[in-house]
Design a protein around this motif. Structure first.
Motif, PDB file in Angstrom:
ATOM      1  N   ASP A   1       0.940  -0.666   0.106  1.00  0.00           N
ATOM      2  CA  ASP A   1      -0.201   0.044  -0.093  1.00  0.00           C
ATOM      3  C   ASP A   1       0.776   1.317   0.188  1.00  0.00           C
ATOM      4  OD1 ASP A   1      -2.585  -1.024  -0.092  1.00  0.00           O
ATOM      5  OD2 ASP A   1      -2.564  -0.950   2.248  1.00  0.00           O
ATOM      6  N   ALA A   2       2.077   1.181   0.360  1.00  0.00           N
ATOM      7  CA  ALA A   2       3.187   2.120   0.900  1.00  0.00           C
ATOM      8  C   ALA A   2       3.475   2.249  -0.764  1.00  0.00           C
ATOM      9  CB  ALA A   2       4.173   1.799   2.173  1.00  0.00           C
TER      10      ALA A   2
ATOM     11  N   TYR B   1      -4.482  -2.759   4.457  1.00  0.00           N
ATOM     12  CA  TYR B   1      -4.038  -4.056   4.473  1.00  0.00           C
ATOM     13  C   TYR B   1      -4.602  -5.113   2.756  1.00  0.00           C
ATOM     14  CZ  TYR B   1      -5.599  -4.900   9.167  1.00  0.00           C
ATOM     15  OH  TYR B   1      -5.454  -4.596  10.376  1.00  0.00           O
ATOM     16  N   GLY B   2      -3.555  -4.297   1.974  1.00  0.00           N
ATOM     17  CA  GLY B   2      -3.677  -4.644   0.586  1.00  0.00           C
ATOM     18  C   GLY B   2      -4.865  -3.451  -0.292  1.00  0.00           C
ATOM     19  N   ARG B   3      -5.531  -3.435   0.200  1.00  0.00           N
ATOM     20  CA  ARG B   3      -6.942  -2.696  -1.000  1.00  0.00           C
ATOM     21  C   ARG B   3      -6.013  -1.356  -1.390  1.00  0.00           C
ATOM     22  NH1 ARG B   3     -11.077  -1.108   3.195  1.00  0.00           N
ATOM     23  NH2 ARG B   3      -9.350  -1.759   4.668  1.00  0.00           N
TER      24      ARG B   3
ATOM     25  N   THR C   1     -10.020  -8.218 -12.829  1.00  0.00           N
ATOM     26  CA  THR C   1     -11.494  -8.723 -11.923  1.00  0.00           C
ATOM     27  C   THR C   1     -10.798  -9.395 -10.743  1.00  0.00           C
ATOM     28  OG1 THR C   1     -12.274  -9.776 -14.402  1.00  0.00           O
ATOM     29  CG2 THR C   1     -13.341 -11.370 -12.230  1.00  0.00           C
ATOM     30  N   ALA C   2      -9.378 -10.140 -10.070  1.00  0.00           N
ATOM     31  CA  ALA C   2      -9.485 -10.739  -9.252  1.00  0.00           C
ATOM     32  C   ALA C   2      -9.571  -9.221  -7.979  1.00  0.00           C
ATOM     33  CB  ALA C   2      -7.712 -11.095  -9.608  1.00  0.00           C
ATOM     34  N   ALA C   3      -8.675  -8.384  -8.822  1.00  0.00           N
ATOM     35  CA  ALA C   3      -8.253  -7.174  -7.998  1.00  0.00           C
ATOM     36  C   ALA C   3      -9.895  -6.336  -7.489  1.00  0.00           C
ATOM     37  CB  ALA C   3      -7.597  -5.804  -8.651  1.00  0.00           C
TER      38      ALA C   3
END
Length: 303
Positions: free
Chosen positions: A127-128, A207-209, A251-253
């Motif tokens: 995320d950073a 959290y990776g979003r 789609t996965a994202a």
């Protein structure tokens, strides 16, 4: 009659004695430097150690370059291994040909190794990294401009890109101007950069979003840019392979964005204990009223 167009550079290589200095490599290097500088600032604002970024990059960058080249060669093997081709050119990365999907995949593996060694969480680091990474892509695309490659269909628009005869497609040798898809993608990436900064501040993604949002936004633009390109590409059901890849990854994202966990802020630390209880991760989503611990630090990071 074409009244205006973007000229192609007169040259893409300069020589310092026997040493060739290639614009393609300089653009990629400039992108990497920008990504590292931005990520260092963002990581430190989250309570991480700025030097972690250099340590992780030492793994992620070479892995990413190898992965990008492998993806290109594996998806277009006929460019190097068909009859009459020169297999050794599969190693000539300065001629262009770094697939973003392979770069992110193998670069992600390198980042994971680096994060494990530094004792930090990959999702927090991703995320950073996301805003700096997409800005690096925007800069790196200018390497294709200097190589006069990966342009789009013929065009007479005022911003069409003039291509030298030696770089034009074999089926349109007399057409001089084409869609500057390198510029379209670069501008799209700049837009995604500002989208990420806004979304991070507005929705407090973690959290990776935020990285998943980068992936979704980039692939959305890549679909229409890819559809304009006229360079060689293998096709499945009439669509270029990279369009299918973009659709699948998009789609996965989106699925990850919807299903990713939410909760209290997480520490950037993973394998090591956090040196300071105020050191947090990158997710401020929390239940209940009032501010969660570390909110002030997170607001600073989102600026």
């Amino acid at each position: 009659m074409i009244l205006a167009s973007i000229p192609s550079p007169a040259r893409g290589v300069w020589h310092l004695g026997p040493l060739p200095i290639r614009a393609y490599a300089l653009c990629i290097l400039a992108g990497i430097i920008v990504a590292v500088l931005i990520t260092r600032k963002r990581w430190a604002a989250r309570g991480g150690r700025a030097d972690d970024v250099l340590d992780i990059s030492a793994w992620a960058v070479p892995f990413g370059i190898v992965g990008g080249r492998l993806y290109h060669v594996i998806t277009d093997p006929e460019l190097y291994f068909a009859a009459g081709r020169q297999p050794i050119k599969a190693l000539y990365i300065w001629d262009g040909g770094l697939g973003i999907w392979g770069a992110v995949a193998l670069g992600g593996l390198g980042a994971w190794i680096g994060c494990k060694r530094c004792g930090v969480k990959l999702s927090a680091f991703a995320d950073a990294l996301a805003p700096g990474l997409v800005l690096a892509l925007a800069i790196g695309r200018f390497g294709n401009y200097f190589n006069q490659e990966l342009y789009g269909a013929p065009s007479t628009l005022p911003w069409a890109l003039r291509i030298d005869a030696s770089h034009r497609p074999a089926d349109t040798p007399d057409l001089a101007t084409y869609h500057p898809t390198f510029l379209y993608e670069s501008l799209w990436c700049v837009g995604v950069f500002f989208l990420l900064l806004w979304a991070e501040k507005r929705f407090r993604l973690g959290y990776g979003r935020l990285f998943a949002l980068y992936v979704a936004a980039y692939t959305l633009g890549r679909v229409w840019v890819e559809a304009l390109r006229v360079d060689h590409a293998n096709r499945i059901l009439g669509l270029r392979l990279n369009i299918w890849t973009s659709i699948l990854i998009f789609t996965a994202a989106v699925v990850f964005l919807v299903l990713a966990r939410r909760g209290q802020p997480a520490s950037v630390a993973s394998g090591r204990a956090a040196e300071d209880d105020s050191v947090i991760g990158d997710d401020e989503a929390h239940s209940g009223g009032g501010d969660a611990p570390g909110d002030d630090l997170q607001r600073k990071a989102a600026k």
